[in-house]
Design an enzyme around this catalytic site. Structure first.
Site, mmCIF file in Angstrom:
data_model
loop_
_atom_site.group_PDB
_atom_site.id
_atom_site.type_symbol
_atom_site.label_atom_id
_atom_site.label_comp_id
_atom_site.label_asym_id
_atom_site.label_seq_id
_atom_site.Cartn_x
_atom_site.Cartn_y
_atom_site.Cartn_z
ATOM 1 C CG ASP A 193 10.181 -21.942 18.575
ATOM 2 O OD1 ASP A 193 9.549 -22.995 18.849
ATOM 3 O OD2 ASP A 193 9.470 -20.894 17.970
ATOM 4 C CE LYS A 246 10.228 -18.928 15.241
ATOM 5 N NZ LYS A 246 10.278 -18.797 16.245
ATOM 6 C CE LYS A 288 6.658 -19.276 16.123
ATOM 7 N NZ LYS A 288 7.173 -19.536 17.278
#
Length: 216
Positions: free
Chosen positions: A90, A154, A183
């Site tokens: 990430d 995300k 996400k």
């Protein structure tokens, strides 16, 4: 088993997390069959070894939490994480570059990390840190990440002034036509909040309140 379990990246990113704390999170993930364990990159090798006989993924963060380090630093951190056993990385978007109008630089930064991780068989989520962005910038950032080849976008690091918001998830979903994963992370503490994110278009949840959520 609660259906929410399979969406959750069981997360511990606190700077003062000890090995004992990390081991506890891994044990919880095994017990409740979460999708993954998400930790800082120094813990990747340890966590991946503990999870090697399971289907639970090892997730880490890159350029965290500000996204302001050099592209080279991000790439090297990501490559090391993958070699240590990470399945997903990430990475934080370079927010300052985006707000300066440096869209090409932002995309190249993301592409460099994404390409390095994809070559090693992993997936990349680009963290937009939506609390610093307008709706238009969230949409633009989503499109940049998609064009760069991201597997997911995300909402947040969880370390900014605010975390995931359902309206932002909807903007991200619409901007990418639902073609990549989303996400939602940061500030998700209840089952109702988790379900709202999923109903808004999220396909993964990042939370350190996993046990509370699934036990409600």
């Amino acid at each position: 088993m609660n259906v929410l379990n399979s969406y959750i990246d069981h997360t511990l990113l606190a700077p003062n997390a000890t090995e004992k704390d990390i081991d506890k999170v891994v044990a919880e993930a095994k017990q409740y069959k979460f999708h993954s364990v998400c930790v800082n990159s120094c813990w990747v090798r340890h966590v991946s070894q503990l999870l090697k006989d399971t289907n639970i993924k090892t997730v880490t963060v890159i350029g965290f939490p500000f996204g302001a380090c050099s592209t080279t630093a991000k790439v090297e951190e990501a490559k090391k994480a993958m070699l240590d056993g990470a399945d997903e990385c990430d990475m934080v978007q370079n927010i300052g570059w985006l707000l300066s109008g440096k869209r090409s630089e932002v995309q190249r930064d993301e592409e460099a990390v994404i390409n390095a991780v994809h070559v090693l068989g992993g997936k990349v989520k680009v963290i937009l840190e939506n609390c610093y962005l307008t709706i238009e910038q969230i949409a633009d950032s989503s499109k940049i990440a998609e064009k760069a080849g991201a597997d997911f976008i995300k909402t947040s690091t969880g370390f900014g002034p605010s975390g995931a918001r359902a309206q932002d998830v909807r903007v991200m979903f619409e901007a990418t036509d639902g073609q990549i994963g989303i996400k939602a992370a940061g500030g998700i503490h209840t089952k109702a909040e988790a379900e709202l994110m999923l109903n808004s278009g999220a396909t993964r949840l990042g939370t350190s309140s996993s046990l509370k959520i699934i036990k409600e």
